[in-house]
Enzyme design. Structure first.
Site, PDB file in Angstrom:
ATOM      1  N   THR A  40      55.481  26.423  45.490  1.00 43.73           N
ATOM      2  CA  THR A  40      56.042  25.764  46.672  1.00 43.73           C
ATOM      3  C   THR A  40      56.370  26.779  47.768  1.00 43.73           C
ATOM      4  O   THR A  40      56.650  27.947  47.472  1.00 43.73           O
ATOM      5  CB  THR A  40      57.334  25.013  46.265  1.00 43.73           C
ATOM      6  OG1 THR A  40      58.063  24.679  47.422  1.00 43.73           O
ATOM      7  CG2 THR A  40      58.236  25.877  45.390  1.00 43.73           C
ATOM      8  N   ASP A  41      56.410  26.309  49.006  1.00 44.07           N
ATOM      9  CA  ASP A  41      56.830  27.195  50.104  1.00 44.07           C
ATOM     10  C   ASP A  41      58.336  27.459  50.066  1.00 44.07           C
ATOM     11  O   ASP A  41      58.832  28.326  50.786  1.00 44.07           O
ATOM     12  CB  ASP A  41      56.421  26.607  51.465  1.00 44.07           C
ATOM     13  CG  ASP A  41      57.047  25.247  51.762  1.00 44.07           C
ATOM     14  OD1 ASP A  41      57.727  24.679  50.878  1.00 44.07           O
ATOM     15  OD2 ASP A  41      56.858  24.756  52.894  1.00 44.07           O
ATOM     16  N   GLU A  42      59.064  26.705  49.215  1.00 44.33           N
ATOM     17  CA  GLU A  42      60.520  26.886  49.189  1.00 44.33           C
ATOM     18  C   GLU A  42      60.923  28.251  48.625  1.00 44.33           C
ATOM     19  O   GLU A  42      62.065  28.668  48.780  1.00 44.33           O
ATOM     20  CB  GLU A  42      61.178  25.748  48.393  1.00 44.33           C
ATOM     21  CG  GLU A  42      60.901  24.403  49.049  1.00 44.33           C
ATOM     22  CD  GLU A  42      61.725  23.268  48.470  1.00 44.33           C
ATOM     23  OE1 GLU A  42      62.845  23.524  48.005  1.00 44.33           O
ATOM     24  OE2 GLU A  42      61.227  22.135  48.482  1.00 44.33           O
ATOM     25  N   TYR A  90      66.169  25.319  41.961  1.00 46.13           N
ATOM     26  CA  TYR A  90      64.743  24.933  41.929  1.00 46.13           C
ATOM     27  C   TYR A  90      63.877  26.040  42.504  1.00 46.13           C
ATOM     28  O   TYR A  90      62.966  26.557  41.833  1.00 46.13           O
ATOM     29  CB  TYR A  90      64.527  23.627  42.715  1.00 46.13           C
ATOM     30  CG  TYR A  90      63.060  23.363  43.034  1.00 46.13           C
ATOM     31  CD1 TYR A  90      62.112  23.216  42.019  1.00 46.13           C
ATOM     32  CD2 TYR A  90      62.612  23.274  44.357  1.00 46.13           C
ATOM     33  CE1 TYR A  90      60.769  22.992  42.303  1.00 46.13           C
ATOM     34  CE2 TYR A  90      61.267  23.046  44.650  1.00 46.13           C
ATOM     35  CZ  TYR A  90      60.352  22.915  43.615  1.00 46.13           C
ATOM     36  OH  TYR A  90      59.023  22.712  43.897  1.00 46.13           O
ATOM     37  N   LYS A 138      61.115  28.656  40.681  1.00 44.41           N
ATOM     38  CA  LYS A 138      59.700  28.681  41.081  1.00 44.41           C
ATOM     39  C   LYS A 138      59.322  30.100  41.528  1.00 44.41           C
ATOM     40  O   LYS A 138      58.242  30.598  41.206  1.00 44.41           O
ATOM     41  CB  LYS A 138      59.421  27.674  42.198  1.00 44.41           C
ATOM     42  CG  LYS A 138      59.485  26.226  41.801  1.00 44.41           C
ATOM     43  CD  LYS A 138      58.464  25.824  40.740  1.00 44.41           C
ATOM     44  CE  LYS A 138      57.033  25.852  41.244  1.00 44.41           C
ATOM     45  NZ  LYS A 138      56.101  25.287  40.237  1.00 44.41           N
TER      46      LYS A 138
HETATM   47  N1  LIG Z   1      56.350  17.672  45.668  1.00 45.06           N
HETATM   48  C1  LIG Z   1      56.119  18.588  46.592  1.00 45.06           C
HETATM   49  O1  LIG Z   1      56.245  18.326  47.799  1.00 45.06           O
HETATM   50  C2  LIG Z   1      55.649  19.971  46.188  1.00 45.06           C
HETATM   51  C3  LIG Z   1      55.290  20.871  47.197  1.00 45.06           C
HETATM   52  C4  LIG Z   1      54.792  22.128  46.822  1.00 45.06           C
HETATM   53  C5  LIG Z   1      54.683  22.460  45.476  1.00 45.06           C
HETATM   54  N2  LIG Z   1      55.070  21.567  44.533  1.00 45.06           N
HETATM   55  C6  LIG Z   1      54.900  21.971  43.126  1.00 45.06           C
HETATM   56  O2  LIG Z   1      53.915  21.112  42.568  1.00 45.06           O
HETATM   57  C7  LIG Z   1      54.176  20.890  41.181  1.00 45.06           C
HETATM   58  C8  LIG Z   1      54.205  19.405  40.909  1.00 45.06           C
HETATM   59  O3  LIG Z   1      55.234  18.807  41.704  1.00 45.06           O
HETATM   60  P1  LIG Z   1      55.471  17.234  41.669  1.00 45.06           P
HETATM   61  O4  LIG Z   1      56.111  16.860  42.953  1.00 45.06           O
HETATM   62  O5  LIG Z   1      54.250  16.554  41.221  1.00 45.06           O
HETATM   63  O6  LIG Z   1      56.578  17.141  40.504  1.00 45.06           O
HETATM   64  P2  LIG Z   1      57.001  15.899  39.591  1.00 45.06           P
HETATM   65  O7  LIG Z   1      58.444  16.116  39.311  1.00 45.06           O
HETATM   66  O8  LIG Z   1      56.558  14.612  40.211  1.00 45.06           O
HETATM   67  O9  LIG Z   1      56.136  16.091  38.261  1.00 45.06           O
HETATM   68  C9  LIG Z   1      56.417  17.094  37.338  1.00 45.06           C
HETATM   69  C10 LIG Z   1      55.768  16.702  36.021  1.00 45.06           C
HETATM   70  O10 LIG Z   1      56.021  17.768  35.081  1.00 45.06           O
HETATM   71  C11 LIG Z   1      56.407  17.193  33.852  1.00 45.06           C
HETATM   72  N3  LIG Z   1      57.258  18.149  33.124  1.00 45.06           N
HETATM   73  C12 LIG Z   1      58.529  18.527  33.433  1.00 45.06           C
HETATM   74  N4  LIG Z   1      58.971  19.411  32.528  1.00 45.06           N
HETATM   75  C13 LIG Z   1      57.969  19.606  31.632  1.00 45.06           C
HETATM   76  C14 LIG Z   1      57.818  20.405  30.478  1.00 45.06           C
HETATM   77  N5  LIG Z   1      58.820  21.205  30.036  1.00 45.06           N
HETATM   78  N6  LIG Z   1      56.641  20.359  29.807  1.00 45.06           N
HETATM   79  C15 LIG Z   1      55.623  19.560  30.229  1.00 45.06           C
HETATM   80  N7  LIG Z   1      55.718  18.772  31.317  1.00 45.06           N
HETATM   81  C16 LIG Z   1      56.871  18.797  32.005  1.00 45.06           C
HETATM   82  C17 LIG Z   1      57.152  15.918  34.214  1.00 45.06           C
HETATM   83  O11 LIG Z   1      57.188  14.991  33.137  1.00 45.06           O
HETATM   84  C18 LIG Z   1      56.328  15.424  35.406  1.00 45.06           C
HETATM   85  O12 LIG Z   1      55.279  14.599  34.982  1.00 45.06           O
HETATM   86  C19 LIG Z   1      55.492  21.597  40.881  1.00 45.06           C
HETATM   87  O13 LIG Z   1      55.188  22.841  40.295  1.00 45.06           O
HETATM   88  C20 LIG Z   1      56.137  21.795  42.250  1.00 45.06           C
HETATM   89  O14 LIG Z   1      56.938  22.955  42.276  1.00 45.06           O
HETATM   90  C21 LIG Z   1      55.554  20.333  44.858  1.00 45.06           C
END
Ligand SMILES: NC(=O)c1ccc[n+]([C@@H]2O[C@H](COP(=O)([O-])OP(=O)(O)OC[C@H]3O[C@@H](n4cnc5c(N)ncnc54)[C@H](O)[C@@H]3O)[C@@H](O)[C@H]2O)c1
Length: 330
Positions: free
Chosen positions: A119-121, A146, A150
């Site tokens: 993430t950009d965070e 969080y 990351k």
């Molecule tokens: N949502 C955003 O805007 C955004 C932006 C940039 C990066 N990201 C990154 O993208 C990735 C996905 O984000 P998202 O929004 O889809 O998150 P989300 O919370 O919707 O999904 C996360 C998934 O990971 C699973 N999970 C959690 N802990 C686990 C574990 N210990 N073992 C196996 N599975 C596990 C959860 O069940 C869920 O299905 C993350 O790494 C996040 O940091 C998200």
């Protein structure tokens, strides 16, 4: 190609699996997901090319056996909600740090191509009037449990590349929107509140700026990096979509047929980052990626239409999510 997708029952991972099925006929996918409150089996396509394994990325035996059987790992699994990390940081340390560690160790043992989604965070925030954007050279300065976990996971990936020759790449993306996002997150929460006849809620004055990108544009970039990215490199993913939170709420209200000012203010989140903005020049110029969804308003309208048409997907999560927000006073 056999791909292991961690977190493939979550928002971005499930959209990634769908995009993969649509665009890569020669790829089969195993989803490894713990199915926490954020994971949803209904998001994982029912398709012979997809296998869902319920399990923890911090489980070394399970992770080793799965990584051994696959050609590449795309690592989305994370605890991903800032608000929850302020309430209880431990699951963030467990999944984002310990879980990533176990995956890296397995990828090292089996010499498996690894893409780490971040993430950009990790870069902290920018002033509202700062002309700068985040670049791959911006120093890490995370503000929440969080983003700090990351950041730690990104640094481990870099160290595993340097120390062990791991075949890994990293991407740091800005805020995603689109279908299949949990109703605890800002945009789906507002849309589903309005569908329930509840006024949307805005943190503080709503001046915080996020750089919005459609989830499919993010995932196309992940595929681009997986296929053509240079090993050991970090690519920033963003679509020049800077919009402040108040404008997002006003646009949602307008697109859903309400007065743009018809929302409530709630107390600001502690440590709320002011502004994120991504400079994606490296990804665009080196790998030739371009976003398809240039227009945030059009992407938002499509997202609203998706939540309208898919109440059976989001309804089971809604009540519990709002009760949690009530307990937190937000
Ligand atoms: N949502 C955003 O805007 C955004 C932006 C940039 C990066 N990201 C990154 O993208 C990735 C996905 O984000 P998202 O929004 O889809 O998150 P989300 O919370 O919707 O999904 C996360 C998934 O990971 C699973 N999970 C959690 N802990 C686990 C574990 N210990 N073992 C196996 N599975 C596990 C959860 O069940 C869920 O299905 C993350 O790494 C996040 O940091 C998200």
């Amino acid at each position: 190609m056999k791909l292991l997708v961690t977190g493939g029952a979550g928002f971005i991972g499930a959209n990634f699996v769908r995009l993969t099925l649509d665009t890569r006929p020669d790829v089969t996918v195993t989803v490894l997901d713990l199915l926490t409150y954020a994971g949803n089996t209904a998001s994982v396509p029912d398709d012979p090319r997809v296998t869902l394994v319920k399990g923890d990325i911090a489980d070394p035996e399970l992770v080793d056996s799965l990584v051994r059987e696959h050609d590449a790992v795309v690592h989305f699994a994370a605890e991903s909600h800032n608000d929850n990390s302020l309430d209880d940081p431990w699951p963030f340390v467990h999944t984002n740090l310990v879980g990533t560690f176990q995956l890296l160790e397995a990828a090292r043992r089996h010499q498996t191509r690894f893409h780490h989604v971040s993430t950009d965070e990790v870069y902290g925030d920018l002033d509202l009037d700062d002309p700068a954007k985040f670049t791959p050279e911006t120093p890490y300065n995370p503000s929440s449990p969080y983003s700090s976990t990351k950041a730690g996971s990104d640094l481990m990936v870099r160290a595993w590349v340097r120390s062990f020759g791991l075949q890994a790449t990293i991407s740091n993306c800005s805020n995603n929107y689109g279908p299949l996002q949990h109703v605890e997150k800002f945009i789906p929460r507002q849309i589903t509140n309005l569908l329930d006849g509840v006024r949307p809620k805005l943190y503080g004055a709503g001046l915080n700026v996020r750089d919005w990108i459609h989830v499919d544009d993010h995932n196309r970039a992940v595929w681009t990096i997986l296929e053509r990215g240079r090993i050991g490199e970090t690519y920033l993913i963003g679509a020049d979509g800077e919009v402040d939170n108040r404008t997002v709420i006003e646009t949602i209200l307008e697109l859903m047929g309400h007065e743009p000012t018809d929302y409530e203010h709630v107390a600001d989140r502690p440590g709320h980052d002011l502004r994120y903005a991504i400079d994606a020049t490296k990804l665009r110029e080196e790998l030739g990626w371009e976003p398809v969804y240039g227009d945030f308003r059009a992407g938002l309208a499509a997202t609203i239409a998706w939540y309208r048409a898919n109440e059976s997907w989001w309804r089971p999560q809604k009540l519990e999510t709002e009760l949690r927000y009530q307990r937190l006073g937000r």
